[in-house]
Enzyme design. Sequence first.
Site, PDB file in Angstrom:
ATOM      1  N   ASP A   1       0.795  -1.241   0.000  1.00 37.55           N
ATOM      2  CA  ASP A   1       0.000   0.000   0.000  1.00 37.55           C
ATOM      3  C   ASP A   1       0.823   1.285   0.000  1.00 37.55           C
ATOM      4  OD1 ASP A   1      -2.030  -1.820   0.224  1.00 37.55           O
ATOM      5  OD2 ASP A   1      -2.660  -1.237   2.239  1.00 37.55           O
TER       6      ASP A   1
ATOM      7  N   GLU B   1      -7.052  -3.218  -3.862  1.00 38.48           N
ATOM      8  CA  GLU B   1      -8.377  -2.962  -3.335  1.00 38.48           C
ATOM      9  C   GLU B   1      -8.887  -1.597  -3.829  1.00 38.48           C
ATOM     10  OE1 GLU B   1      -9.925  -3.984   1.016  1.00 38.48           O
ATOM     11  OE2 GLU B   1      -8.650  -2.211   0.985  1.00 38.48           O
TER      12      GLU B   1
ATOM     13  N   GLU C   1      -7.761   5.305  -4.528  1.00 37.15           N
ATOM     14  CA  GLU C   1      -6.574   5.767  -3.824  1.00 37.15           C
ATOM     15  C   GLU C   1      -5.327   5.605  -4.686  1.00 37.15           C
ATOM     16  OE1 GLU C   1      -7.081   5.432   0.882  1.00 37.15           O
ATOM     17  OE2 GLU C   1      -7.356   3.499  -0.103  1.00 37.15           O
TER      18      GLU C   1
END
Length: 315
Positions: free
Chosen positions: A22, A97, A101
């Site tokens: 991430d 996911e 973002e």
Amino acid sequence: GIVPRMGLTDPGADFGAGYYNDHHFHYGYWLYAAAVLAKGRPRWAERWTPQIVALARDIASPSAADPFFPPYRHFDWYEGHSMASGLFPFFDGRNQESSSEALNAWYGLALFGKAINDSNLERTGRALLATELRSSKWYWHSTSSHSVYPPEFAAHKGTGMVWCAKVADSTWFGAGLVYALGINVIPFTPFSEYYLTPGWVSEAFVVAKEALVAQNYADDWKSIIFLLHAVTDRAASWDEVAATAVRGDEGNSRTNAMWWIATRPDLAKARELFPEHWEEPSTSSGSSAGVVSRSVTSSVRVLLGSLGVVAGAVA
């Protein structure tokens, strides 16, 4: 690479960031914030640009000769979108996911490059942004006129996670359509209107609203869905958000929520000005893996013609 101190001893800390999970999600928020500061405070930019550029290199170094960072750590140029997972192995391969973002990461990168007059940073961010946008609409969105998935899955209107070998309508933190749709629309920024098209929102909000009624979700997730509603009905969205709590520590604030709702364009005018952003992509060219990345050059050319308007929103 750049990792949080806790991640050096705890693989699960900060969502696995110590093992490179991430990074583009997390550093993208910082890049966006840094772009805003750099634009308005040149002296701040002079002081902190080396550190911010290091974050940019961690997630999107364009050079294989970089001695400290791999080229495009998260981006898969064949698939045409990012993969969020780091060094953790999974049976179904890597995964991502939150498509929104990921878009925010490249938006922040392009804006920071623009703010400090670094054309290499800006062009890298724009190329990643254009490609991710096209692929995110293709693989994360479904409408009655576009989907690469079977009807029973397309009915969800959105994908929670895209893996190398599967897709899912769940998330890492919970199962449910509100989570799957909500994590893929935040944060709400000027660029969001290029991704959250009225054609998709008009169908996705109906599904999300039904899920909100059927299950008990916290106000922070309700507010995300109600902010999505602003794309097609800003008056209703204003009343819905006013009746819920907006948690600033989850990446949003009531001020940002009010700005987003109040600045949604008149739909008829928006469709006239930006017809190419109204609907989802056509499925006429097939749905095999990599079909989006084969059109990287054309997607960059199409988006960059209008991206200057969005980038200028920070000015």
